[in-house]
Design a protein around this motif. Structure first.
Motif, PDB file in Angstrom:
ATOM      1  N   PRO A  87       8.466  -4.214  20.573  1.00  0.00           N
ATOM      2  CA  PRO A  87       9.879  -3.554  20.401  1.00  0.00           C
ATOM      3  C   PRO A  87      10.812  -4.558  19.495  1.00  0.00           C
ATOM      4  N   LEU A  88      11.562  -3.906  18.855  1.00  0.00           N
ATOM      5  CA  LEU A  88      12.640  -4.608  18.093  1.00  0.00           C
ATOM      6  C   LEU A  88      14.147  -4.382  19.104  1.00  0.00           C
ATOM      7  N   LEU A  89      14.503  -5.317  19.612  1.00  0.00           N
ATOM      8  CA  LEU A  89      15.734  -5.508  20.475  1.00  0.00           C
ATOM      9  C   LEU A  89      17.056  -5.686  19.637  1.00  0.00           C
ATOM     10  N   GLY A  90      18.122  -5.015  19.790  1.00  0.00           N
ATOM     11  CA  GLY A  90      19.281  -5.394  19.322  1.00  0.00           C
ATOM     12  C   GLY A  90      20.455  -4.799  20.134  1.00  0.00           C
ATOM     13  N   ASP A  91      21.591  -4.892  19.302  1.00  0.00           N
ATOM     14  CA  ASP A  91      22.894  -4.372  20.156  1.00  0.00           C
ATOM     15  C   ASP A  91      22.761  -3.052  20.789  1.00  0.00           C
ATOM     16  N   LEU A  92      22.313  -2.236  19.752  1.00  0.00           N
ATOM     17  CA  LEU A  92      21.836  -0.897  20.234  1.00  0.00           C
ATOM     18  C   LEU A  92      21.118  -0.588  21.375  1.00  0.00           C
ATOM     19  N   ASP A 110      23.700   0.829  11.864  1.00  0.00           N
ATOM     20  CA  ASP A 110      22.733   0.454  12.893  1.00  0.00           C
ATOM     21  C   ASP A 110      21.344   0.283  12.574  1.00  0.00           C
ATOM     22  N   ILE A 111      20.895   1.850  11.983  1.00  0.00           N
ATOM     23  CA  ILE A 111      19.652   2.162  11.533  1.00  0.00           C
ATOM     24  C   ILE A 111      18.991   0.964  10.728  1.00  0.00           C
ATOM     25  N   ASP A 112      19.961   0.722   9.466  1.00  0.00           N
ATOM     26  CA  ASP A 112      19.531  -0.176   8.545  1.00  0.00           C
ATOM     27  C   ASP A 112      19.373  -1.701   8.910  1.00  0.00           C
ATOM     28  N   GLU A 113      20.194  -2.041   9.909  1.00  0.00           N
ATOM     29  CA  GLU A 113      20.047  -3.300  10.654  1.00  0.00           C
ATOM     30  C   GLU A 113      18.796  -3.439  11.052  1.00  0.00           C
ATOM     31  N   TYR A 114      18.178  -2.285  11.927  1.00  0.00           N
ATOM     32  CA  TYR A 114      16.874  -2.854  12.513  1.00  0.00           C
ATOM     33  C   TYR A 114      15.926  -2.662  11.246  1.00  0.00           C
ATOM     34  N   VAL A 115      15.994  -2.007  10.259  1.00  0.00           N
ATOM     35  CA  VAL A 115      14.972  -2.065   9.210  1.00  0.00           C
ATOM     36  C   VAL A 115      14.677  -3.262   8.587  1.00  0.00           C
ATOM     37  N   ARG A 116      16.157  -3.993   8.388  1.00  0.00           N
ATOM     38  CA  ARG A 116      16.066  -5.233   7.786  1.00  0.00           C
ATOM     39  C   ARG A 116      15.405  -6.561   8.755  1.00  0.00           C
ATOM     40  N   HIS A 117      15.352  -6.052  10.068  1.00  0.00           N
ATOM     41  CA  HIS A 117      14.544  -7.080  10.892  1.00  0.00           C
ATOM     42  C   HIS A 117      13.273  -6.486  11.140  1.00  0.00           C
ATOM     43  N   GLY A 118      12.728  -5.420  10.337  1.00  0.00           N
ATOM     44  CA  GLY A 118      11.228  -5.217  10.433  1.00  0.00           C
ATOM     45  C   GLY A 118      10.903  -3.893  11.203  1.00  0.00           C
ATOM     46  N   ALA A 119      11.803  -3.176  11.287  1.00  0.00           N
ATOM     47  CA  ALA A 119      11.402  -1.919  11.946  1.00  0.00           C
ATOM     48  C   ALA A 119      10.792  -0.957  11.029  1.00  0.00           C
ATOM     49  N   VAL A 120       9.628  -0.329  11.543  1.00  0.00           N
ATOM     50  CA  VAL A 120       8.701   0.527  10.805  1.00  0.00           C
ATOM     51  C   VAL A 120       8.965   2.064  11.641  1.00  0.00           C
ATOM     52  N   GLY A 121       9.278   2.089  12.470  1.00  0.00           N
ATOM     53  CA  GLY A 121       9.118   3.570  13.502  1.00  0.00           C
ATOM     54  C   GLY A 121      10.023   3.449  14.659  1.00  0.00           C
ATOM     55  N   VAL A 122      10.364   4.657  15.154  1.00  0.00           N
ATOM     56  CA  VAL A 122      10.997   4.948  16.253  1.00  0.00           C
ATOM     57  C   VAL A 122      10.251   5.742  17.286  1.00  0.00           C
ATOM     58  N   ILE A 123      10.006   5.306  18.572  1.00  0.00           N
ATOM     59  CA  ILE A 123       9.674   6.281  19.608  1.00  0.00           C
ATOM     60  C   ILE A 123      10.482   6.418  20.777  1.00  0.00           C
ATOM     61  N   ILE A 124      10.703   7.481  21.511  1.00  0.00           N
ATOM     62  CA  ILE A 124      11.823   7.900  22.474  1.00  0.00           C
ATOM     63  C   ILE A 124      13.007   6.964  22.329  1.00  0.00           C
ATOM     64  N   THR A 173      29.407   2.793  24.176  1.00  0.00           N
ATOM     65  CA  THR A 173      30.344   1.830  23.195  1.00  0.00           C
ATOM     66  C   THR A 173      30.087   0.371  23.452  1.00  0.00           C
ATOM     67  N   THR A 174      29.689  -0.118  24.940  1.00  0.00           N
ATOM     68  CA  THR A 174      29.660  -1.453  25.338  1.00  0.00           C
ATOM     69  C   THR A 174      28.561  -1.386  26.109  1.00  0.00           C
ATOM     70  N   ARG A 175      27.845  -2.604  26.514  1.00  0.00           N
ATOM     71  CA  ARG A 175      26.915  -2.851  27.300  1.00  0.00           C
ATOM     72  C   ARG A 175      27.596  -2.782  28.884  1.00  0.00           C
TER      73      ARG A 175
END
Length: 328
Positions: free
Chosen positions: A267-272, A243-257, A193-195
């Motif tokens: 890498p697209l880094l965010g709160d997640l 959360d996923i939609d937020e990454y997509v808005r920042h340019g995410a095209v895929g997910v690995i591990i 839930t938190t860092r």
């Protein structure tokens, strides 16, 4: 390609005048064909049956496990397409399988990935396992031609509350069972839930030891996920749809591990990410052998990003996907 005839045999089900060594016509036909290399017509004449019957016997021999056929990954790596992909993405090896419209691409890729991994495994190896349907297929279909000592299979991402059908803990457990290895599941959620909570958890001695093991993996198997509405990541439970939609808005095209990447493989880094427990992308790149198993038209962009990002050393895919990648 090599063929192995096992010692499995069943009670006689064919009333033929067979040598006493084999009282089962299926076993005898398999031996004559694969070991003695007689033609199907020659075998039919020797057993006093039609050639069509011999064809059926040989098929039954494979179905009953009397004959096991193994295709070396080197053969699939010598194709023109495999060589072009190796050169384009700077890979150590590419394994190509035929494309079939049979709806079983995941299982077929899993079988191919299992072969590639099995041929790499050495005594004392630590094998990292990610999650996803293709990774689970690799785990479920792997087999070793002979036992290998002192193997460890380790989960490299935290556990999730989403679909258990392809979870990291399941993939790890299935593979360790298949190759008779020590199983180490990561005792933490995929996302906290938190860092601050994440940092406190990772400071625990037991998790420190687990991450030491994760960072010492000799090889890792992972798949590639797209970010569409029916994607595995959206069913995984590692993140909310928002959360996923937020990454997509920042340019995410895929997910690995469990980590998001953009079209350039960055890498697209965010709160997640600040709350995520598991191997990071820069740590993935430090693993000596990184086997990426992926295919399908919805994943072309994500796979391309994964490969140009340098996350894989070995790539397992089908012809259609490979040809599409060459056009990128």
């Amino acid at each position: 390609m090599s063929e192995m005839i096992s010692e499995k045999s069943q009670a006689p089900d064919r009333s033929l005048n067979l040598p006493t060594e084999f009282d089962d016509a299926v076993v005898w036909a398999a031996w004559l064909y694969y070991a003695d290399q007689l033609t199907q017509s020659e075998i039919a004449k020797r057993l006093g049956v039609s050639r069509a019957t011999i064809v059926n016997y040989l098929q039954e021999a494979r179905e009953r496990g009397i004959v096991s056929i193994r295709i070396s990954s080197e053969a699939n790596g010598r194709t023109t397409l495999a060589r072009k992909l190796t050169e384009k993405y700077g890979l150590d090896g590419v394994f190509i399988i035929p494309s079939l419209d049979d709806g079983h691409l995941v299982d077929r890729l899993g079988e191919a990935g299992a072969r590639v991994l099995a041929e790499q495994i050495k005594p004392g190896d630590t094998i990292g396992v990610a999650w996803g349907r293709t990774v689970l297929a690799v785990a479920d279909l792997i087999s070793l031609p002979q036992p290998i000592e002192n193997l460890t299979v380790v989960q490299v991402t935290g556990s999730s509350t989403g679909s258990p059908d392809f979870s990291a803990e399941l993939c790890t457990s299935v593979m360790s069972s298949r190759i008779k290895a020590r199983c180490v599941n990561l005792l933490a959620p995929a996302v906290l839930t938190t860092r601050e909570l994440k940092e406190m958890l990772l400071d625990e001695p037991v998790l420190k030891k687990q991450f030491e093991l994760i960072h010492s993996t000799d090889r890792i198997v992972f798949g590639v996920g797209d970010i569409g509405v029916k994607s595995t990541v959206r069913a995984s439970g590692i993140a909310s749809q928002e959360d996923i939609d937020e990454y997509v808005r920042h340019g995410a095209v895929g997910v690995i591990i469990g980590r998001f990447i953009d079209a350039a493989g960055r890498p697209l880094l965010g709160d997640l990410d600040d709350r995520m427990v598991g191997l990071a992308l820069e740590e993935l790149q430090q693993v000596p052998s990184r086997i990426c198993v992926a295919g399908g038209k919805t994943k072309i962009t994500a796979i391309h990003a994964t490969l140009i990002g340098g996350y894989a050393t070995h790539f397992v895919t089908d012809i259609a996907t490979g040809e599409a990648l060459l056009g990128k």
